[in-house]
Structures are given as structure tokens and as C-alpha cells.
Design a protein around this motif. Structure first.
Motif, PDB file in Angstrom:
ATOM      1  N   ASP A   1       0.832  -1.202   0.000  1.00  0.00           N
ATOM      2  CA  ASP A   1       0.000   0.000   0.000  1.00  0.00           C
ATOM      3  C   ASP A   1       0.870   1.258   0.000  1.00  0.00           C
ATOM      4  OD1 ASP A   1       1.054  -0.110   2.499  1.00  0.00           O
ATOM      5  OD2 ASP A   1      -0.849   0.000   3.578  1.00  0.00           O
ATOM      6  N   SER A   2       2.052   1.112  -0.562  1.00  0.00           N
ATOM      7  CA  SER A   2       2.985   2.237  -0.665  1.00  0.00           C
ATOM      8  C   SER A   2       2.319   3.452  -1.294  1.00  0.00           C
ATOM      9  CB  SER A   2       4.175   1.805  -1.526  1.00  0.00           C
ATOM     10  OG  SER A   2       5.104   2.861  -1.617  1.00  0.00           O
ATOM     11  N   ILE A   3       2.658   4.592  -0.716  1.00  0.00           N
ATOM     12  CA  ILE A   3       2.097   5.827  -1.260  1.00  0.00           C
ATOM     13  C   ILE A   3       2.640   6.026  -2.676  1.00  0.00           C
ATOM     14  CG2 ILE A   3       1.944   8.317  -0.941  1.00  0.00           C
ATOM     15  CD1 ILE A   3       2.736   7.608   2.096  1.00  0.00           C
ATOM     16  N   LYS A   4       1.713   6.048  -3.648  1.00  0.00           N
ATOM     17  CA  LYS A   4       2.136   6.227  -5.048  1.00  0.00           C
ATOM     18  C   LYS A   4       2.234   7.718  -5.339  1.00  0.00           C
ATOM     19  CE  LYS A   4       1.698   1.793  -6.545  1.00  0.00           C
ATOM     20  NZ  LYS A   4       1.693   1.190  -5.200  1.00  0.00           N
ATOM     21  N   GLU A   5       3.448   8.163  -5.500  1.00  0.00           N
ATOM     22  CA  GLU A   5       3.638   9.585  -5.766  1.00  0.00           C
ATOM     23  C   GLU A   5       5.015   9.777  -6.348  1.00  0.00           C
ATOM     24  OE1 GLU A   5       3.637  11.507  -1.899  1.00  0.00           O
ATOM     25  OE2 GLU A   5       5.625  10.706  -1.523  1.00  0.00           O
ATOM     26  N   LYS A   6       5.201  10.861  -7.031  1.00  0.00           N
ATOM     27  CA  LYS A   6       6.511  11.157  -7.601  1.00  0.00           C
ATOM     28  C   LYS A   6       7.400  11.732  -6.501  1.00  0.00           C
ATOM     29  CE  LYS A   6       6.077   9.974 -11.911  1.00  0.00           C
ATOM     30  NZ  LYS A   6       6.884   8.804 -12.330  1.00  0.00           N
ATOM     31  N   GLY A   7       8.654  11.347  -6.538  1.00  0.00           N
ATOM     32  CA  GLY A   7       9.573  11.887  -5.550  1.00  0.00           C
ATOM     33  C   GLY A   7      10.997  11.659  -5.991  1.00  0.00           C
ATOM     34  N   ASN A   8      11.932  11.962  -5.101  1.00  0.00           N
ATOM     35  CA  ASN A   8      13.339  11.772  -5.428  1.00  0.00           C
ATOM     36  C   ASN A   8      13.995  10.814  -4.453  1.00  0.00           C
ATOM     37  OD1 ASN A   8      13.336  13.709  -7.604  1.00  0.00           O
ATOM     38  ND2 ASN A   8      13.147  15.269  -5.986  1.00  0.00           N
TER      39      ASN A   8
ATOM     40  N   ILE B   1      16.073   9.063  -1.863  1.00  0.00           N
ATOM     41  CA  ILE B   1      16.640   9.646  -0.658  1.00  0.00           C
ATOM     42  C   ILE B   1      18.168   9.648  -0.715  1.00  0.00           C
ATOM     43  CG2 ILE B   1      16.764   7.514   0.712  1.00  0.00           C
ATOM     44  CD1 ILE B   1      15.532  10.923   1.992  1.00  0.00           C
ATOM     45  N   CYS B   2      18.719   8.764  -1.555  1.00  0.00           N
ATOM     46  CA  CYS B   2      20.178   8.630  -1.635  1.00  0.00           C
ATOM     47  C   CYS B   2      20.763   9.436  -2.794  1.00  0.00           C
ATOM     48  CB  CYS B   2      20.545   7.156  -1.764  1.00  0.00           C
ATOM     49  SG  CYS B   2      22.309   6.852  -1.738  1.00  0.00           S
ATOM     50  N   CYS B   3      20.289   9.172  -4.021  1.00  0.00           N
ATOM     51  CA  CYS B   3      20.924   9.792  -5.185  1.00  0.00           C
ATOM     52  C   CYS B   3      20.109  10.930  -5.792  1.00  0.00           C
ATOM     53  CB  CYS B   3      21.198   8.741  -6.258  1.00  0.00           C
ATOM     54  SG  CYS B   3      19.704   8.096  -7.031  1.00  0.00           S
ATOM     55  N   GLY B   4      18.828  11.036  -5.405  1.00  0.00           N
ATOM     56  CA  GLY B   4      18.014  12.141  -5.897  1.00  0.00           C
ATOM     57  C   GLY B   4      17.305  11.885  -7.209  1.00  0.00           C
ATOM     58  N   SER B   5      17.588  10.730  -7.869  1.00  0.00           N
ATOM     59  CA  SER B   5      16.872  10.489  -9.131  1.00  0.00           C
ATOM     60  C   SER B   5      15.395  10.228  -8.852  1.00  0.00           C
ATOM     61  CB  SER B   5      17.438   9.293  -9.899  1.00  0.00           C
ATOM     62  OG  SER B   5      18.549   8.765  -9.292  1.00  0.00           O
ATOM     63  N   SER B   6      14.628  10.245  -9.901  1.00  0.00           N
ATOM     64  CA  SER B   6      13.183  10.192  -9.691  1.00  0.00           C
ATOM     65  C   SER B   6      12.733   8.795  -9.274  1.00  0.00           C
ATOM     66  CB  SER B   6      12.448  10.641 -10.950  1.00  0.00           C
ATOM     67  OG  SER B   6      12.569   9.638 -11.929  1.00  0.00           O
TER      68      SER B   6
END
Length: 506
Positions: free
Chosen positions: A481-488, A490-495
Motif C-alpha cells: 500500500d505504498s504511497i504512489k507519488e513522484k519523488g526523489n 533519498i540517496c541519489c536524488g533520481s526520480s
RNA sequence: CGGGAAGUAGCGCAGCCUGGUAGCGCGCUUGUUUCGGGAGCAAGAGGCCAGGGGUUCAAAUCCCCUCUUCCCGACCA
């Protein structure tokens, strides 16, 4: 022991969590250390808890069509070699039997004499030897699915052991199924995970997060490993159950083949799934307080202890009679598939008696003296409340309400565990915040810190291992049930398009 | 397997530096007094001081080796 101490366990969880855990195990009378490195003696109080879990799980498995069977403890070395990833994963922790006879040695002691032509591995898990059986049992699609479970002990020669959480030998169940279709096998993998979730939440009162493991955390040889993860009170994660979709990997290794409806020879699709005595460690760390373990009523070794109080011989007769009658009334009651388990403790040792049962985590303590008999009542203490918080209840009311009281305790335990998890689960999107979250203020004497960080991950193993190297923090699972959302990441910043659970773990 | 700490009665510890053959608290046993209660008094049981080797007239104590446990890592249910 200090008479003024209010709490039964020293140190407290706050002071020294690992030592607190050791003390709880010892003082709850659940297990002893064994003379053999890394092993444990499970004492009656601990084993009763395990038996209760076994009975419930066993019935749950069977309700989905699973049958029990038993396979050998010893596995030919050649079997283990059949699945390459599997060997690699388990080779280092295998105990190996190389001889079969002892003889008097030159210096007097016994020495192994007969060398085995092929060394035998003590099962660390049974995929290979069960696969061998499956290959003989299965010839047609009509033989499928085959749904097998075994209750057994397994041995994994661990570097570092901890009672219940990681012992060289432990008890578990391992389910193994073979299916004609990929979909059916995958469905079974999820079905068993759901079953574990239900069991752990409803019976052990431990909230869990369901999800899948990252490739690096997968069971050796599996296509996909699903798990349920729980948070302990020191905010570390404990994997309390796993279910693996093995694809055709083990079928190919063990030649589990069948003829399909179209008369084509195909490899079967297999799964395996298990929970172990580690669950007991989970109960201790999820529910224990500074007075010891608290047993969830639905699986408690016993539900109620009756403690008669008397001064003189004639009082003793009356009190014991009242106690024994109450005991019978209670034992007539049913609670989640079994009679209420009632202990009578008539030792004349004063308050020590009460504390013994608190440390053993029994849900309900009942004191019965002349005063209670006169009022036709009982004096009741609950393990989920302060040890002094005891109430006089009319006997009939107590008997008729007892299962409700147990349910209340069960719910309290779940809610408390859930609030610990909620309080220590946070969304983190900033790299520095992430590192701060998992870094104790004082490295020399780290206090309880961290928790579950719900953060974005790009999916690269490099990022996963960098965080592991830097912080000893791993991805516990990718929640369903992971929150589906765009983000970066936490380690490398890629999408990234979903959050995963980062945590320190057992 | 690396880095730390520690192994003395069931549990928790002292004694070790400055060798002389073992003590305390709790628990346990028995008696007694208490009695809604982690009791008081009295008497008692229980340890080849983790194991092996060495030094010495003499080792829990000094030296060497091994094993085990706990914590922190690497590995895992």
C-alpha cells in the motif's frame, strides 16, 4: 533485589534494551540457554505459547487445503548444490554431518570413525529435499496443486545468536506448494502472506506492514520474496513472516515436471513460506514492559492465575474450595478455539507469587481470600494495567465477562504496538534528515532512536547498499500500500514513484 | 569472522592489583512469627572459582592457550 523497586526488570527498556530483552526471557521462565552454542532450551511456559501458535496456524493452513507431512532432517549435499543461488545463500551457515560412528580414541575419548560417502547437510530449509519428493509425486497436471506443510526444526549456523530471534536451531513451519500455473503459484504466495498478516495482527496483536523484498533481500533462489515487517519497541524492524514465489527455479533444479492438459511437459511453479519461534521474540519486544513480557490473551500460555490467600487451616479449606470451583467454571469457558487455561498457585510465598506471574506475562491475576468469599467476589489484576491497579469484581460478573476482559487486553496490546509504530514512522524526503534520523546522538552509548523512514528509492542497488554501509539501515520492504507519488531517491536524488520502508532491523 | 566487555552457588555480585585454598545480597530448605502479601527471626543446603597447561611450598588470584556468553559490525527467519 531492591524491595523498593517498582519494576520487575532491571535494566529498563530505556536504560539498556538488549539487556532488558535477555532479562525478560530469563525471568519469564520461557527459555534457558543451552550448553550448545547458539541453541536454546524452550521451557514449558515458552513452549505452551509456541504450541498455541502452532495449533492456530495449523488450522489456518489446513483451511486453505494444505496438508502436513514430514521430510528428513538430513539433506544429501548434492541436493543443496542443485540450485546455484540457493547454495550460495545457505552454504556458509550449514551444519554438515560427515561421520556416522564413534569409537574410543587413542586418548580415551570418543572420536568419529566412519566417514560418510556423501556428507549430509542438516536442513537449513527444505526446498531441495521436498522438491525431490515432489518430482516423484507429480507426473500430471491432475496431481497439482500440491500443498504441503511441515512443522520442523532447522539449523543455521549463525555468526551471532540471540534467544528466540536468531538461534542456531529453531522451530518453524515451512509450507511448500507446487502449481501448474504461474498465476496460481503467485496467488498462493500472496494468500499465505495474508494469512500470516491475519495471524500476527489478530492473534499476536502485532501490527505489520506487508510488502515485497528488494532483490538483494530476497530468499536465495526465489523470484519474489514477500514479507510482513513489525516494529519493535526499540524502533527496529523484525521480519515476522515470509512467503516466496520460487518461479520454476527449484522445479528445474529438482526436476519437478508434469504433463499439461495439452500433453506438453512443463516445469511446475513452486512457493514456500514460513514463520518461526522468532515470533516469540517479536511478542516480547512488541508488548513487553519494564515488568516483563505481556502475553497476548489469544495465544497466552495460560490466561488466568488464581492465587488463594489464607491464614489458618480452616480458611485454607474454604478458600481452596472456592478457588477450585471458580477454576472449573472458568475452564468451561471457551476462548478462541480452546478452553480457558487456568493456573492455581497456592504457594505461601507472599507477594513474590504475584510478581512471578507478572513477569511471566499472564493476562489475568486473581487473588482470592476470605473477604472475597464473603462478598462472593474476586480481586482481579490485569497485566495491561499497573500492578497495583486491582479491582474487586463480583464472581458471576467476572466469569461472564472474562472473555471480554481478555479481548480488551488483546486490543490494548495491539493499539499500544500500533501507536508505537505510528509515532515512529515518518516520511523523510531530505537526505540530511534521513541520516540524522538514523544516527544516535551519542555513538558510544546509543539510546533508542530511529524508526521507520518512509522514503523514496530509485530502485538501484547502489543506493540501497550505500545506505546500508553508512547507517546499517536496510529497505525492509516495498509496501503493497505504498504511497504512489513522484519523488526523489533519498540517496541519489533520481526520480522515484514510490516510497519504501527504511529501518534498522534484527 | 573482526572490535569491545565478561565468565566465582539458581540469579546479581565482591574477593584478584599486594598468591595462603571462598564470601555477600536475593532465591532455595526447615522451624517459627507474620499475613490482601515483592515479609521478620532462627537454623541449614548449595561452588573442584568456565576448561586446560604453566610458575610456586601454595593459584579464584600471576603467565600462556582454549571455550562460552553479552554488546557493536559483516550474515540471516
Amino acid at each position: 533485589m531492591d524491595k523498593k523497586a517498582v519494576r520487575a526488570i532491571s535494566p529498563t527498556r530505556e536504560e539498556d534494551y538488549p539487556e532488558w530483552y535477555q532479562q525478560v526471557v530469563k525471568l519469564s521462565d520461557m527459555a534457558d540457554r543451552s550448553p550448545v552454542r547458539g541453541c536454546m532450551v524452550i521451557k514449558p511456559w515458552g513452549y505452551a505459547l509456541w504450541e498455541n501458535m502452532v495449533h492456530i496456524l495449523d488450522a489456518m493452513f489446513k483451511s486453505t487445503g494444505v496438508k502436513n507431512a514430514y521430510f528428513p532432517l538430513f539433506i544429501p549435499l548434492s541436493f543443496l548444490e542443485k540450485e546455484s543461488e540457493h547454495v550460495e545463500g545457505f552454504a556458509k551457515e550449514c551444519a554438515v554431518v560427515t561421520h556416522h560412528r564413534l569409537e574410543k580414541g587413542e586418548s580415551g575419548g570418543l572420536v568419529p570413525a566412519g566417514v560418510l560417502s556423501e556428507p549430509l547437510v542438516v536442513r537449513p530449509t527444505s526446498e531441495t529435499i521436498i522438491g525431490d519428493s515432489f518430482s516423484k509425486w507429480i507426473t500430471s497436471y491432475r496431481d497439482l496443486p500440491i500443498l504441503i506443510n511441515q512443522w520442523a526444526n532447522v539449523v543455521r549456523w549463525e555468526m551471532r545468536t540471540r534467544v528466540f530471534l536468531r538461534t542456531s536451531e529453531f522451530l518453524w513451519q515451512e509450507g511448500h506448494t507446487a502449481h501448474a500455473s504461474k498465476k496460481e503459484a503467485i496467488d498462493r504466495t500472496y494468500m499465505m502472506l495474508d494469512l500470516y498478516e491475519k495471524f500476527v495482527q489478530d492473534y499476536l496483536a502485532i501490527p505489520v506492514i506487508k510488502g515485497s523484498k528488494t532483490p538483494s533481500e530476497r530468499f536465495p533462489g526465489a523470484i519474489d520474496t514477500l514479507c510482513i515487517e513489525a516494529m519493535m519497541q526499540d524502533r527496529k524492524a523484525l521480519q515476522v513472516g515470509t512467503s516466496h514465489f520460487l518461479g520454476q527455479n527449484f522445479a528445474k533444479a529438482s526436476q519437478i515436471k508434469f504433463q499439461s492438459e495439452d500433453a506438453i511437459e512443463e516445469y511446475a511453479w513452486t512457493t514456500s513460506w514460513g514463520v518461526s519461534t522468532r515470533l516469540i521474540g517479536g511478542i516480547i519486544m512488541a508488548h513487553g514492559d519494564d515488568d516483563g513480557i505481556i502475553l497476548p490473551p489469544k495465544v497466552a500460555s495460560s490466561h488466568i492465575v488464581l492465587m488463594p490467600i489464607f491464614k489458618k487451616a480452616d480458611e485454607k479449606t474454604k478458600v481452596m474450595e472456592y478457588t477450585e470451583n471458580l477454576c472449573k467454571e472458568l475452564m468451561d469457558k471457551n476462548y478462541f478455539g480452546r478452553s480457558l487455561a487456568v493456573e492455581i498457585d497456592s504457594r505461601e510465598i507472599g507477594g513474590t507469587r504475584g510478581w512471578d506471574w507478572i513477569k511471566k506475562g499472564i493476562p489475568i491475576r486473581v487473588e482470592i481470600g476470605m473477604r472475597d468469599i464473603k462478598d462472593n467476589s474476586v480481586f482481579v489484576g490485569r497485566r495491561d494495567k499497573d500492578h497495583k491497579d486491582k479491582k474487586s469484581i463480583r464472581k458471576e460478573e467476572f466469569v461472564s465477562e472474562i472473555t471480554n476482559i481478555l479481548n480488551e487486553i488483546q486490543n490494548t496490546l495491539f493499539n499500544n504496538a500500533l501507536s508505537v509504530r505510528t509515532k515512529n514512522t515518518i516520511l523523510i524526503d531530505d537526505n540530511k534528515m534521513f541520516y540524522d534520523f538514523f544516527t544516535p546522538a551519542n555513538i558510544e552509548n546509543p539510546i533508542i532512536h530511529g524508526g521507520f523512514a518512509m522514503s523514496h528509492w530509485c530502485g538501484n542497488i547502489e543506493c540501497e547498499s550505500k545506505i546500508k554501509d553508512d547507517l546499517s539501515v536496510t529497505i525492509r520492504c516495498i509496501p503493497f500500500d505504498s504511497i504512489k507519488e513522484k519523488g526523489n531517491c533519498i540517496c541519489c536524488g533520481s526520480s522515484s514513484d514510490r516510497r519504501v520502508v527504511f529501518s534498522k532491523a534484527y
